[in-house]
Design a protein around this motif. Structure first.
Motif, short mmCIF file in Angstrom:
data_model
loop_
_atom_site.label_atom_id
_atom_site.label_comp_id
_atom_site.label_asym_id
_atom_site.label_seq_id
_atom_site.Cartn_x
_atom_site.Cartn_y
_atom_site.Cartn_z
N LEU A 162 0.83 -1.21 0.00
CA LEU A 162 0.00 0.00 0.00
C LEU A 162 0.86 1.26 0.00
O LEU A 162 0.51 2.27 -0.61
CB LEU A 162 -0.94 0.00 1.21
CG LEU A 162 -2.13 -0.96 1.14
CD1 LEU A 162 -2.80 -1.06 2.51
CD2 LEU A 162 -3.15 -0.51 0.09
N ILE A 163 1.98 1.19 0.70
CA ILE A 163 2.86 2.36 0.80
C ILE A 163 3.79 2.47 -0.40
O ILE A 163 3.99 3.54 -0.96
CB ILE A 163 3.69 2.30 2.10
CG1 ILE A 163 2.77 2.42 3.32
CG2 ILE A 163 4.75 3.40 2.14
CD1 ILE A 163 3.44 2.07 4.62
N GLU A 164 4.35 1.33 -0.82
CA GLU A 164 5.43 1.37 -1.81
C GLU A 164 4.96 1.29 -3.26
O GLU A 164 5.66 1.73 -4.15
CB GLU A 164 6.41 0.22 -1.54
CG GLU A 164 7.18 0.36 -0.24
CD GLU A 164 8.22 -0.73 -0.08
OE1 GLU A 164 8.12 -1.77 -0.77
OE2 GLU A 164 9.13 -0.54 0.73
N LYS A 165 3.79 0.72 -3.50
CA LYS A 165 3.37 0.49 -4.88
C LYS A 165 2.13 1.31 -5.24
O LYS A 165 1.29 1.58 -4.39
CB LYS A 165 3.08 -1.00 -5.10
CG LYS A 165 4.31 -1.90 -4.91
CD LYS A 165 3.97 -3.34 -5.17
CE LYS A 165 5.20 -4.24 -4.98
NZ LYS A 165 6.26 -3.94 -5.95
N ASP A 166 2.04 1.68 -6.49
CA ASP A 166 0.89 2.45 -6.98
C ASP A 166 -0.17 1.46 -7.45
O ASP A 166 -0.41 1.28 -8.65
CB ASP A 166 1.33 3.37 -8.12
CG ASP A 166 0.21 4.29 -8.57
OD1 ASP A 166 -0.74 4.48 -7.78
OD2 ASP A 166 0.28 4.80 -9.70
N LEU A 167 -0.82 0.82 -6.47
CA LEU A 167 -1.82 -0.20 -6.76
C LEU A 167 -3.13 0.12 -6.06
O LEU A 167 -3.13 0.74 -5.00
CB LEU A 167 -1.34 -1.58 -6.28
CG LEU A 167 -0.07 -2.16 -6.93
CD1 LEU A 167 0.37 -3.40 -6.18
CD2 LEU A 167 -0.33 -2.49 -8.39
N ARG A 168 -4.24 -0.34 -6.63
CA ARG A 168 -5.53 -0.20 -5.96
C ARG A 168 -5.58 -1.15 -4.77
O ARG A 168 -4.89 -2.17 -4.73
CB ARG A 168 -6.67 -0.50 -6.93
CG ARG A 168 -6.80 0.49 -8.08
CD ARG A 168 -8.11 0.28 -8.83
NE ARG A 168 -8.20 -1.06 -9.39
CZ ARG A 168 -7.74 -1.41 -10.59
NH1 ARG A 168 -7.15 -0.49 -11.36
NH2 ARG A 168 -7.88 -2.65 -11.03
#
Length: 291
Positions: free
Chosen positions: A243-249
């Motif tokens: 959640l913090i490191e990746k640009d993902l839903r």
């Protein structure tokens, strides 16, 4: 055993391939429960006068600046207590026990070896050494690769040779070391390698050659959790990281971490972290690096 079960066993985001993790953030409160983990932890805190530190059987209010080294499996927490600051700066560095193991037999590492041994009780460093090391510590999240390792080694060396160190707890970490049991280590490694997939009780029992009844009793005794709770803890640790490191839903993170139901993921995440995954992703203000 009763006390052991009441204290949260934190599953850090470090995998077998990682060496260390650094959290660098500004926040307005401490809300993490009393916990322990097998990794060493450096905690540097500014602007948090009045916070209460708990390390083993030591309970104290902290000053405006704080530098502490926590050894493996020593329970600890920082509580809001009397602190009214809305600009708390916290840097936490966690690293695996094995990171320096091959170096500790060398004479040049003797001061750091002694530091690690003393950290079993938790070590509080003077305000002066905390201030002297503040620039190095505050820069560490901005470094990469070998520069990070060299900086961490330098910080540890300066800490080991500093004056006015004070041991905090009269006792050390849990004697029932989580990672000193072959079966629990096999389980731990297997779940970290397969957390994104469905993991059944039957396959785990076969892995360690135990019946389901014996295994359920064993995992509860060693971790204070049921098998399902333990697997979910590891999955939520990875979810926090993604959640913090990746640009993902949020739904993508849930799926990547082995949760097939977004509703169940949201419920478990909020229970564990005190916020929804969406709020956690939006509100986290700071830097998190795993190397």
């Amino acid at each position: 055993m009763e006390t052991y079960n009441k204290i949260h066993r934190e599953i850090t985001p470090l995998s077998k391939q990682d060496s260390f993790v650094v959290f660098d953030r500004t926040k307005d409160e401490f809300d993490f429960p009393l916990h322990f983990h097998p990794e060493f932890e450096i905690n540097y805190i500014r602007n948090a006068k009045g916070v209460r530190r708990v390390v083993g059987d030591s309970i104290e209010e902290i000053d405006d600046i704080e530098l502490v080294l926590i050894g493996p499996n020593l329970y600890h927490t920082w509580e809001q207590h009397k602190c009214s600051s809305k600009d708390i700066h916290e840097i936490t560095i966690q690293f695996d026990q094995a990171l320096f193991s091959s170096l500790l037999s060398k004479r040049i590492m003797k001061p750091i070896k002694g530091l690690f041994e003393r950290s079993a009780h938790g070590i509080l460093f003077s305000n002066k050494i905390a201030s002297d090391l503040s620039t190095k510590i505050e820069q560490i999240s901005k470094l990469d690769g070998i520069d990070y390792f060299i900086s961490l080694l330098s910080i540890l060396y300066d800490m080991s040779n500093s004056r006015d160190q004070r041991l905090l707890s009269t006792h050390t970490g849990f004697s029932k070391d989580f990672d000193n049991n072959d079966k629990i280590k096999i389980i731990y490694d297997y779940i970290h390698e397969n957390y994104m997939n469905k993991i059944t009780l039957q396959e785990i029992c076969s892995l360690v050659n135990m019946s389901s009844v014996s295994f359920n009793r064993f995992i509860k005794k060693r971790t204070g959790k049921t098998f399902v709770e333990y697997v979910n803890d590891i999955r939520l640790g990875y979810a926090s990281r993604w959640l913090i490191e990746k640009d993902l839903r949020v739904s993508e993170v849930a799926y990547l971490c082995g949760f097939n139901s977004i509703a169940n993921f949201n419920r478990l995440f909020k229970r564990s972290k005190g916020s929804t995954p969406s709020d956690f992703k939006r509100d986290f203000s700071g830097i998190k690096r795993v190397l």
